[in-house]
Scaffold this motif. Structure first.
Motif, mmCIF file in Angstrom:
data_model
loop_
_atom_site.group_PDB
_atom_site.id
_atom_site.type_symbol
_atom_site.label_atom_id
_atom_site.label_comp_id
_atom_site.label_asym_id
_atom_site.label_seq_id
_atom_site.Cartn_x
_atom_site.Cartn_y
_atom_site.Cartn_z
ATOM 1 N N THR A 1 0.822 -1.203 0.000
ATOM 2 C CA THR A 1 0.000 0.000 0.000
ATOM 3 C C THR A 1 0.857 1.254 0.000
ATOM 4 O OG1 THR A 1 -1.714 -1.175 1.202
ATOM 5 C CG2 THR A 1 -1.838 1.216 1.207
ATOM 6 N N GLY A 2 0.540 2.132 -0.934
ATOM 7 C CA GLY A 2 1.228 3.414 -0.994
ATOM 8 C C GLY A 2 2.534 3.382 -1.764
ATOM 9 N N ASP A 3 2.978 2.198 -2.159
ATOM 10 C CA ASP A 3 4.254 2.084 -2.881
ATOM 11 C C ASP A 3 3.961 1.739 -4.327
ATOM 12 O OD1 ASP A 3 6.738 1.633 -3.865
ATOM 13 O OD2 ASP A 3 7.270 0.032 -2.478
ATOM 14 N N ARG A 4 4.131 2.712 -5.216
ATOM 15 C CA ARG A 4 3.836 2.495 -6.619
ATOM 16 C C ARG A 4 4.995 1.821 -7.342
ATOM 17 N NH1 ARG A 4 0.061 6.907 -9.289
ATOM 18 N NH2 ARG A 4 -1.318 7.338 -7.559
ATOM 19 N N GLU A 5 6.062 1.515 -6.660
ATOM 20 C CA GLU A 5 7.213 0.948 -7.334
ATOM 21 C C GLU A 5 7.574 -0.420 -6.777
ATOM 22 O OE1 GLU A 5 10.360 3.796 -7.478
ATOM 23 O OE2 GLU A 5 9.031 5.428 -8.018
ATOM 24 N N ALA A 6 6.566 -1.133 -6.239
ATOM 25 C CA ALA A 6 6.827 -2.439 -5.663
ATOM 26 C C ALA A 6 7.364 -3.406 -6.706
ATOM 27 C CB ALA A 6 5.559 -2.993 -5.027
ATOM 28 N N TYR A 7 6.847 -3.344 -7.911
ATOM 29 C CA TYR A 7 7.314 -4.205 -8.998
ATOM 30 C C TYR A 7 8.057 -3.421 -10.059
ATOM 31 C CZ TYR A 7 3.931 -7.378 -6.908
ATOM 32 O OH TYR A 7 3.239 -8.159 -6.033
ATOM 33 N N GLY A 8 8.020 -2.120 -9.989
ATOM 34 C CA GLY A 8 8.671 -1.306 -10.986
ATOM 35 C C GLY A 8 7.737 -0.250 -11.533
ATOM 36 N N ARG A 9 8.332 0.823 -11.980
ATOM 37 C CA ARG A 9 7.573 1.953 -12.492
ATOM 38 C C ARG A 9 7.374 1.773 -13.992
ATOM 39 N NH1 ARG A 9 8.663 6.939 -14.797
ATOM 40 N NH2 ARG A 9 7.385 8.696 -14.073
ATOM 41 N N GLY A 10 6.141 1.932 -14.464
ATOM 42 C CA GLY A 10 5.904 1.795 -15.880
ATOM 43 C C GLY A 10 4.480 1.425 -16.227
ATOM 44 N N ILE A 11 4.316 0.725 -17.357
ATOM 45 C CA ILE A 11 3.009 0.373 -17.890
ATOM 46 C C ILE A 11 2.731 -1.102 -17.624
ATOM 47 C CG2 ILE A 11 1.551 0.330 -19.954
ATOM 48 C CD1 ILE A 11 2.505 3.121 -19.327
ATOM 49 N N TYR A 12 1.562 -1.394 -17.054
ATOM 50 C CA TYR A 12 1.180 -2.759 -16.753
ATOM 51 C C TYR A 12 0.048 -3.230 -17.665
ATOM 52 C CZ TYR A 12 3.905 -2.513 -12.446
ATOM 53 O OH TYR A 12 4.929 -2.399 -11.553
ATOM 54 N N SER A 13 0.134 -4.491 -18.103
ATOM 55 C CA SER A 13 -0.976 -5.135 -18.800
ATOM 56 C C SER A 13 -0.919 -6.608 -18.438
ATOM 57 C CB SER A 13 -0.897 -4.908 -20.313
ATOM 58 O OG SER A 13 0.273 -5.485 -20.862
ATOM 59 N N ILE B 1 6.105 -2.803 -18.736
ATOM 60 C CA ILE B 1 7.003 -2.055 -19.611
ATOM 61 C C ILE B 1 7.705 -1.039 -18.709
ATOM 62 C CG2 ILE B 1 7.224 -0.531 -21.601
ATOM 63 C CD1 ILE B 1 6.222 -3.337 -22.294
ATOM 64 N N PRO B 2 8.958 -1.279 -18.341
ATOM 65 C CA PRO B 2 9.624 -0.388 -17.380
ATOM 66 C C PRO B 2 9.858 1.012 -17.948
ATOM 67 C CG PRO B 2 10.785 -2.493 -17.590
ATOM 68 C CD PRO B 2 9.821 -2.399 -18.738
ATOM 69 N N ILE B 3 9.602 2.008 -17.119
ATOM 70 C CA ILE B 3 9.916 3.396 -17.451
ATOM 71 C C ILE B 3 10.588 3.994 -16.220
ATOM 72 C CG2 ILE B 3 9.036 5.654 -18.122
ATOM 73 C CD1 ILE B 3 6.753 4.321 -19.529
ATOM 74 N N PRO B 4 11.888 4.157 -16.248
ATOM 75 C CA PRO B 4 12.614 4.626 -15.061
ATOM 76 C C PRO B 4 12.150 5.999 -14.585
ATOM 77 C CG PRO B 4 14.116 3.776 -16.737
ATOM 78 C CD PRO B 4 12.778 3.889 -17.385
ATOM 79 N N LYS B 5 12.216 6.204 -13.310
ATOM 80 C CA LYS B 5 11.871 7.497 -12.744
ATOM 81 C C LYS B 5 12.824 8.554 -13.285
ATOM 82 C CE LYS B 5 10.371 9.345 -8.310
ATOM 83 N NZ LYS B 5 10.222 9.011 -6.866
ATOM 84 N N GLY B 6 12.283 9.702 -13.611
ATOM 85 C CA GLY B 6 13.092 10.780 -14.161
ATOM 86 C C GLY B 6 13.131 10.794 -15.672
ATOM 87 N N THR B 7 12.517 9.793 -16.321
ATOM 88 C CA THR B 7 12.460 9.769 -17.786
ATOM 89 C C THR B 7 11.630 10.953 -18.275
ATOM 90 O OG1 THR B 7 12.559 7.350 -17.785
ATOM 91 C CG2 THR B 7 11.800 8.402 -19.806
ATOM 92 N N SER B 8 12.099 11.638 -19.303
ATOM 93 C CA SER B 8 11.362 12.781 -19.827
ATOM 94 C C SER B 8 10.059 12.316 -20.453
ATOM 95 C CB SER B 8 12.191 13.527 -20.874
ATOM 96 O OG SER B 8 12.326 12.749 -22.055
ATOM 97 N N ALA B 9 9.087 13.222 -20.516
ATOM 98 C CA ALA B 9 7.783 12.888 -21.101
ATOM 99 C C ALA B 9 7.942 12.468 -22.553
ATOM 100 C CB ALA B 9 6.836 14.080 -20.987
ATOM 101 N N GLU B 10 8.826 13.111 -23.273
ATOM 102 C CA GLU B 10 9.042 12.777 -24.675
ATOM 103 C C GLU B 10 9.611 11.364 -24.819
ATOM 104 O OE1 GLU B 10 10.590 15.126 -28.671
ATOM 105 O OE2 GLU B 10 11.107 15.888 -26.676
ATOM 106 N N LYS B 11 10.549 11.002 -23.924
ATOM 107 C CA LYS B 11 11.138 9.670 -23.945
ATOM 108 C C LYS B 11 10.114 8.625 -23.533
ATOM 109 C CE LYS B 11 14.421 6.595 -24.275
ATOM 110 N NZ LYS B 11 14.939 6.167 -25.596
ATOM 111 N N GLU B 12 9.253 8.963 -22.564
ATOM 112 C CA GLU B 12 8.189 8.039 -22.154
ATOM 113 C C GLU B 12 7.310 7.684 -23.343
ATOM 114 O OE1 GLU B 12 6.303 10.191 -19.064
ATOM 115 O OE2 GLU B 12 7.726 9.579 -17.509
ATOM 116 N N LYS B 13 6.946 8.692 -24.110
ATOM 117 C CA LYS B 13 6.119 8.478 -25.295
ATOM 118 C C LYS B 13 6.821 7.539 -26.273
ATOM 119 C CE LYS B 13 3.884 11.159 -29.021
ATOM 120 N NZ LYS B 13 4.653 10.680 -30.174
#
Length: 280
Positions: free
Chosen positions: A190-202, A251-263
Motif C-alpha cells: 500500500t502506498g508504494d507504486r514501485e513495488a514491482y517497478g515503475r511503468g506500464i502494466y498489462s 514495460i519499465p519506465i525509469p523514474k526521471g524519464t522525460s515525457a518525450e522519452k516516455e512516449k
C-alpha cells in the motif's frame, strides 16, 4: 457484428476519459482534434499528468492526447499543479475519429458465443500462448502499415493457431488510472507504486483484465445498452518484464524519464490493435 460506429466512439471515450466523436458529429465550435490510431498507445497508456509537460513545449499536438494508464508519482508544487490543470482544461476538449481510417472491420471477430477448449494451449502469438477474448466482440483497429518497422509485430491476418516470425505476444487491459489505483492496493504494498517497478502494466489473461474493467463501463446514448470495454494489445517481448506469479507484464519506465522519452518507449513497446466490447 452489428455495432454502430457511434458506440465504438463511446467505447473509446470510456477508455480515454475524454470525449471521442465521429467526424460527422463534430463542429468547429467543438475545438475537436483528430485521433490517429498510431497515437492511441500514447493516449491510452500514458497518464494525463505525465504528458502535461509536453503541453508547455513546442511538440506535436498529439502529445496532449492522453488518459490515464501510466503508473508513477511525479511530485510537483501546487503552483505547477494549477498551471497544468489550467492548461489541460483549455486544451482537453473533444477528439474525433474518421471511422474508415481508424477501424478495420475485415479483422473484426465475434468471440461472444465461443468458449475455451483443449486446443487453446496450441494457439500462439509471439511464440507464447494466446488466450482468446472469449465472451467479447473485437473491433479491429487499422494499424497495419502504420508503423515504420513494418507489420511483423502484428503477424499475418486471418484465423490461425500458429505464431509468425517476429510477432509480438498479446496482452489486455481494461482500466484507466482509477483501476491502476486498485491494482496498486491489491497487488502492491500500500502506498508504494514501485513495488514491482515503475511503468506500464498489462496482462495476458483476459479474465484479469475483465476484473479491472469495472470502471470502464458505459451506457450508450445510441442504443441504451451498457458495455464493458477493454483494449487488446501487442507487447514487444524484448521490452517487457514478466511479474512472476501475478500474471502482469511491465514495460519499465525509469523514474526521471522525460515525457518525450516516455512516449517513445510506449510506442515501441506496446501497441493496441483491437477494441473489445461486452454487453452487460
Amino acid at each position: 457484428m452489428a455495432v454502430d460506429k457511434f458506440v465504438l466512439a463511446e467505447g473509446l471515450s470510456a477508455l480515454l476519459g475524454v470525449a471521442v466523436k465521429l467526424q460527422s458529429e463534430v463542429s468547429d465550435s467543438d475545438g475537436a482534434v483528430k485521433l490517429d490510431v498510431t497515437s492511441l498507445p500514447t493516449i491510452a497508456l500514458l497518464g494525463y499528468e505525465a504528458l502535461t509537460e509536453l503541453l508547455l513545449s513546442p511538440v506535436s499536438y498529439l502529445t496532449w492526447l492522453l488518459a490515464g494508464w501510466f503508473i508513477g508519482d511525479q511530485p510537483q508544487t501546487s503552483q505547477e499543479t494549477r498551471k497544468k490543470e489550467n492548461t489541460s482544461s483549455s486544451l482537453r476538449k473533444v477528439l474525433f475519429v474518421i471511422p474508415d481510417e481508424f477501424f478495420d472491420p475485415q479483422y473484426d471477430f465475434d468471440f461472444t458465443h465461443m468458449s475455451k477448449s483443449s486446443s487453446d494451449s496450441d494457439c500462439k502469438r509471439g511464440d507464447e500462448s494466446y488466450e482468446r477474448p472469449y465472451g467479447w466482440k473485437r473491433f479491429a483497429l487499422k494499424v497495419r502499415d502504420k508503423y515504420p518497422d513494418g507489420n511483423a509485430w502484428l503477424g499475418t491476418g486471418g484465423w490461425r493457431n500458429h505464431s509468425d516470425p517476429g510477432e509480438w505476444p498479446v496482452s489486455y487491459h481494461g482500466t484507466g488510472l482509477e483501476g491502476a489505483e486498485g491494482i496498486i492496493k491489491t497487488h502492491y504494498k500500500t502506498g508504494d507504486r514501485e513495488a514491482y517497478g515503475r511503468g506500464i502494466y498489462s496482462t495476458p489473461d483476459i479474465d484479469v483484465a475483465d476484473g479491472y474493467s469495472q470502471s470502464k463501463r458505459f451506457t450508450s446514448q445510441k442504443n441504451g445498452k451498457t458495455y464493458k470495454v477493454i483494449m487488446q494489445n501487442r507487447v514487444n517481448p524484448k521490452k517487457r518484464t514478466i511479474i512472476e506469479g501475478k500474471n502482469f507484464w511491465l514495460i519499465p519506465i525509469p523514474k526521471g524519464t522525460s515525457a518525450e522519452k516516455e512516449k517513445e518507449i510506449v510506442e515501441s513497446s506496446i501497441r493496441p490493435y483491437g477494441l473489445l466490447l461486452k454487453e452487460v
